[in-house]
Design a protein around this motif. Structure first.
Motif, PDB file in Angstrom:
ATOM      1  N   GLN A 172       0.838  -1.207   0.000  1.00  0.00           N
ATOM      2  CA  GLN A 172       0.000   0.000   0.000  1.00  0.00           C
ATOM      3  C   GLN A 172       0.869   1.252   0.000  1.00  0.00           C
ATOM      4  OE1 GLN A 172      -0.421  -2.683   1.830  1.00  0.00           O
ATOM      5  NE2 GLN A 172      -2.578  -3.238   2.042  1.00  0.00           N
ATOM      6  N   ALA A 173       1.981   1.228   0.759  1.00  0.00           N
ATOM      7  CA  ALA A 173       2.883   2.379   0.801  1.00  0.00           C
ATOM      8  C   ALA A 173       3.475   2.660  -0.580  1.00  0.00           C
ATOM      9  CB  ALA A 173       3.996   2.123   1.814  1.00  0.00           C
ATOM     10  N   ALA A 174       3.856   1.599  -1.288  1.00  0.00           N
ATOM     11  CA  ALA A 174       4.413   1.767  -2.634  1.00  0.00           C
ATOM     12  C   ALA A 174       3.376   2.377  -3.582  1.00  0.00           C
ATOM     13  CB  ALA A 174       4.899   0.425  -3.170  1.00  0.00           C
ATOM     14  N   LEU A 175       2.139   1.903  -3.502  1.00  0.00           N
ATOM     15  CA  LEU A 175       1.088   2.405  -4.383  1.00  0.00           C
ATOM     16  C   LEU A 175       0.716   3.852  -4.064  1.00  0.00           C
ATOM     17  CD1 LEU A 175      -1.184  -0.773  -4.518  1.00  0.00           C
ATOM     18  CD2 LEU A 175       0.522  -0.016  -6.195  1.00  0.00           C
ATOM     19  N   ILE A 176       0.748   4.200  -2.791  1.00  0.00           N
ATOM     20  CA  ILE A 176       0.482   5.589  -2.391  1.00  0.00           C
ATOM     21  C   ILE A 176       1.565   6.509  -2.938  1.00  0.00           C
ATOM     22  CG2 ILE A 176       0.447   7.143  -0.397  1.00  0.00           C
ATOM     23  CD1 ILE A 176      -1.027   4.909   1.132  1.00  0.00           C
ATOM     24  N   GLN A 177       2.815   6.067  -2.865  1.00  0.00           N
ATOM     25  CA  GLN A 177       3.905   6.873  -3.434  1.00  0.00           C
ATOM     26  C   GLN A 177       3.761   6.975  -4.945  1.00  0.00           C
ATOM     27  OE1 GLN A 177       7.998   6.306  -1.988  1.00  0.00           O
ATOM     28  NE2 GLN A 177       7.163   4.971  -0.398  1.00  0.00           N
ATOM     29  N   ARG A 178       3.414   5.882  -5.586  1.00  0.00           N
ATOM     30  CA  ARG A 178       3.238   5.899  -7.039  1.00  0.00           C
ATOM     31  C   ARG A 178       2.183   6.912  -7.455  1.00  0.00           C
ATOM     32  NH1 ARG A 178       3.622   2.159 -11.554  1.00  0.00           N
ATOM     33  NH2 ARG A 178       1.923   2.549 -13.025  1.00  0.00           N
ATOM     34  N   GLU A 179       1.136   7.018  -6.662  1.00  0.00           N
ATOM     35  CA  GLU A 179       0.051   7.950  -6.966  1.00  0.00           C
ATOM     36  C   GLU A 179       0.361   9.382  -6.553  1.00  0.00           C
ATOM     37  OE1 GLU A 179      -3.137   6.108  -4.868  1.00  0.00           O
ATOM     38  OE2 GLU A 179      -3.082   4.295  -6.112  1.00  0.00           O
ATOM     39  N   GLY A 180       1.526   9.592  -5.926  1.00  0.00           N
ATOM     40  CA  GLY A 180       1.925  10.939  -5.537  1.00  0.00           C
ATOM     41  C   GLY A 180       1.191  11.490  -4.336  1.00  0.00           C
ATOM     42  N   ARG A 181       0.589  10.619  -3.526  1.00  0.00           N
ATOM     43  CA  ARG A 181      -0.173  11.085  -2.353  1.00  0.00           C
ATOM     44  C   ARG A 181       0.742  11.126  -1.134  1.00  0.00           C
ATOM     45  NH1 ARG A 181      -5.075   8.031  -0.963  1.00  0.00           N
ATOM     46  NH2 ARG A 181      -4.080   6.129  -1.722  1.00  0.00           N
ATOM     47  N   PHE A 182       1.699  12.032  -1.199  1.00  0.00           N
ATOM     48  CA  PHE A 182       2.686  12.108  -0.127  1.00  0.00           C
ATOM     49  C   PHE A 182       2.121  12.743   1.142  1.00  0.00           C
ATOM     50  CE2 PHE A 182       5.366  11.165  -3.673  1.00  0.00           C
ATOM     51  CZ  PHE A 182       6.417  10.458  -3.118  1.00  0.00           C
ATOM     52  N   LYS A 183       0.934  13.295   1.042  1.00  0.00           N
ATOM     53  CA  LYS A 183       0.268  13.780   2.254  1.00  0.00           C
ATOM     54  C   LYS A 183       0.047  12.628   3.228  1.00  0.00           C
ATOM     55  CE  LYS A 183      -4.063  15.943   3.776  1.00  0.00           C
ATOM     56  NZ  LYS A 183      -5.348  16.547   3.325  1.00  0.00           N
ATOM     57  N   TYR A 226      -1.393   1.095  10.141  1.00  0.00           N
ATOM     58  CA  TYR A 226      -2.770   1.596  10.126  1.00  0.00           C
ATOM     59  C   TYR A 226      -2.978   2.609   9.000  1.00  0.00           C
ATOM     60  CZ  TYR A 226      -6.721   4.575  11.228  1.00  0.00           C
ATOM     61  OH  TYR A 226      -7.869   5.326  11.143  1.00  0.00           O
ATOM     62  N   PHE A 227      -2.071   3.569   8.881  1.00  0.00           N
ATOM     63  CA  PHE A 227      -2.224   4.600   7.848  1.00  0.00           C
ATOM     64  C   PHE A 227      -2.181   4.003   6.447  1.00  0.00           C
ATOM     65  CE2 PHE A 227      -1.575   7.765  11.101  1.00  0.00           C
ATOM     66  CZ  PHE A 227      -2.206   8.903  10.590  1.00  0.00           C
ATOM     67  N   MET A 228      -1.254   3.100   6.213  1.00  0.00           N
ATOM     68  CA  MET A 228      -1.131   2.532   4.873  1.00  0.00           C
ATOM     69  C   MET A 228      -2.385   1.751   4.483  1.00  0.00           C
ATOM     70  SD  MET A 228       1.733   3.728   3.907  1.00  0.00           S
ATOM     71  CE  MET A 228       1.461   5.119   5.027  1.00  0.00           C
ATOM     72  N   ARG A 229      -2.908   0.963   5.386  1.00  0.00           N
ATOM     73  CA  ARG A 229      -4.085   0.140   5.089  1.00  0.00           C
ATOM     74  C   ARG A 229      -5.369   0.970   5.115  1.00  0.00           C
ATOM     75  NH1 ARG A 229      -2.979  -5.351   5.274  1.00  0.00           N
ATOM     76  NH2 ARG A 229      -5.159  -5.857   5.725  1.00  0.00           N
ATOM     77  N   ARG A 230      -5.375   2.016   5.905  1.00  0.00           N
ATOM     78  CA  ARG A 230      -6.570   2.867   5.981  1.00  0.00           C
ATOM     79  C   ARG A 230      -6.759   3.694   4.711  1.00  0.00           C
ATOM     80  NH1 ARG A 230     -10.092   5.841   5.521  1.00  0.00           N
ATOM     81  NH2 ARG A 230     -11.264   7.072   7.030  1.00  0.00           N
ATOM     82  N   TYR A 231      -5.656   4.147   4.122  1.00  0.00           N
ATOM     83  CA  TYR A 231      -5.764   5.091   3.007  1.00  0.00           C
ATOM     84  C   TYR A 231      -5.460   4.485   1.643  1.00  0.00           C
ATOM     85  CZ  TYR A 231      -6.397   8.742   6.443  1.00  0.00           C
ATOM     86  OH  TYR A 231      -6.905   9.513   7.454  1.00  0.00           O
ATOM     87  N   HIS A 232      -5.305   3.162   1.568  1.00  0.00           N
ATOM     88  CA  HIS A 232      -5.246   2.528   0.247  1.00  0.00           C
ATOM     89  C   HIS A 232      -6.013   1.214   0.294  1.00  0.00           C
ATOM     90  CE1 HIS A 232      -3.943   1.173  -3.667  1.00  0.00           C
ATOM     91  NE2 HIS A 232      -3.436   2.366  -3.870  1.00  0.00           N
ATOM     92  N   PRO A 233      -6.910   0.981  -0.678  1.00  0.00           N
ATOM     93  CA  PRO A 233      -7.792  -0.189  -0.611  1.00  0.00           C
ATOM     94  C   PRO A 233      -7.155  -1.496  -1.064  1.00  0.00           C
ATOM     95  CG  PRO A 233      -8.273   1.094  -2.588  1.00  0.00           C
ATOM     96  CD  PRO A 233      -7.243   1.865  -1.813  1.00  0.00           C
TER      97      PRO A 233
END
Length: 454
Positions: A172-183, A226-233
């Motif tokens: 999930q962390a990798a996918l969040i970075q890929r999407e540019g959601r660094f917030k 928690y953050f990684m799993r909460r903010y990426h499905p």
């Protein structure tokens, strides 16, 4: 500066000039504001915004770390600091195998292959992290024997527990970075590391000694998950399999090699001081390093995290690719250089005042180590450039050369004690890193221009 002058001019004109002139000045001010907005909304704005999120959370983290460091410096002994440095160094050497290029591969890969690679990476990570957990527990015993201190065994084994939490959120962390959601990345780091710092301060006040540094890192690990799993499905949809492991491992071997060498360089000074000087000397050096370079390294890490997806996004267009890279270098210079110079120059004043007189001997070390931070982010940017154009092997060869030179400098510097080691760190970074940055950027863009690859 020009914006402030324009506002002042408009204010003065409003008082003494005719209405038409006032409207002209106000129009010019609005045009300037529009230009500034456009500057931060164009293609480099994403990098600046992502860096802003990471840097902003980093600033709050540094405040909490400063508070914790002040309390730790007053309640922990130099031996406690030295032992903590050895425990964390051991953990870092094991954790480096988690930075094996899998995350970078997911950030970089084509959209149509992303899901199947994510599935494969998930199961590969579980196998790898369980293995690393067992390795860290086993190496605790020979490390304790090498440094002749049995107090190292339990905290090294305890820190290994964190390794079992990472697979729960790393995809999930990798996918969040890929999407540019660094917030999201920034908020996760803010919550986790600030909690770590606060707990460290509390445990130090309660007299936990060495465990005031170690125990909080174990307790706060679930926050990141928690953050990684909460903010990426994303969740795995298939059972265990080994499809595409060859692709992931093949791409990641050079990346892992670079990370191993980076980790070795980051901790080699600790290992040499702890072995050839003393645990107390290591405690002084570890304090100086974290009080001086700790803040700068946080900023540098934020830059490195934001830059790779920023470059990969336009690597099919040579002009945009080159422009983004050089604009990022300017941003790095504007952020890092003034901050480091200010921190180093003020060290003689704030160290005795904030941390206490007993750490005054660490001031020269702190200043030297702090100044070594200036060329680091530029070299990191050059490394990200090589990764963006699928040349991790070039980065690996460079890191092998630099690590060899760096180790030689440290062995020479240790003869002068802690200060000698700090001088060796400063000299090696200022002599070698600018040369690498210049070589990498010129070589990449020249080859791309000739080959027409981008």
């Amino acid at each position: 500066m020009s914006l402030a002058i324009s506002y002042n001019e408009a204010f003065t004109v409003k008082s003494i000039r005719c209405p038409g002139t006032v409207r002209g000045e106000e129009t010019r001010v609005k045009e300037l504001i529009a230009k500034l907005k456009a500057k931060f909304s164009h293609k480099d704005g994403t990098f600046v915004r992502n860096l802003g999120w990471l840097g902003g959370s980093g600033a709050i983290i540094r405040v909490s770390r400063l508070i914790a460091t002040v309390i730790l410096a007053r309640f922990l002994t130099k031996e406690d600091y030295g032992l903590a440095a050895l425990v964390l160094t051991t953990n870092e050497f094991v954790r480096v195998f988690t930075r094996n290029g899998v995350v970078i591969r997911l950030i970089q890969t084509e959209a149509e292959r992303l899901e199947e690679l994510a599935e494969s990476a998930y199961w590969l990570n579980w196998l790898m992290f369980i293995g690393l957990f067992m390795v860290q527990c086993l190496v605790a015993f020979p490390i304790a024997a090498f440094y002749d201190n049995q107090r190292l065994i339990l905290p090294i084994c305890a820190m290994a527990v964190n390794l079992l939490t990472i697979p729960l959120g790393i995809i999930q962390a990798a996918l969040i970075q890929r999407e540019g959601r660094f917030k999201i990345i920034a908020l996760a780091e803010l919550s986790q590391i600030s909690s770590d710092n606060i707990l460290s301060a509390i445990f130090a006040l309660l007299g936990f000694g060495l465990w005031a540094i170690i125990l909080p890192k174990i307790l706060v690990a679930p926050i990141w998950v928690y953050f990684m799993r909460r903010y990426h499905p994303w969740r795995p949809s298939k059972g265990f399999h080994r499809h595409h492991w060859g692709d992931l491992i093949g791409f990641g071997k050079s990346v892992l090699g670079v990370e191993l060498l980076n980790t070795l360089r980051s901790n080699l000074d600790y290992l040499i001081i702890g072995r050839f000087l003393s645990v107390e000397a290591l405690g002084v050096y570890y304090f100086a390093f974290n009080a001086g370079l700790g803040i700068s390294l946080g900023i540098i890490t934020s830059i490195k995290a934001a830059l790779l997806p920023h470059l990969c996004d336009v690597r099919d267009n040579l002009a945009q690719f080159r422009a983004r890279y050089w604009q990022s270098q300017k941003t790095i210079a504007m952020v890092i250089i003034p901050f480091v110079l200010l921190q180093a120059s003020l060290a003689p004043f704030y160290v005795p005042l904030v941390f206490g007189d007993r750490w005054a001997g660490a001031i020269p070390i702190l200043m030297l180590i702090c100044l070594s931070a200036i060329p680091r982010p530029f070299a990191d940017a050059a490394s990200q450039l090589l990764l963006a154009v699928d040349k991790p092997q070039w980065d690996l060869w460079w890191n092998l050369i630099f690590t060899t030179l760096f180790a030689g400098c440290l062995m020479w510097g240790v003869q002068g004690g802690n200060v000698g080691v700090a001088i060796a760190v400063l000299a090696s970074h200022w002599l070698c890193l600018p040369l690498f940055s210049l070589w990498a950027s010129r070589t990449v863009f020249r080859r791309l221009a000739l080959a027409g690859e981008v």
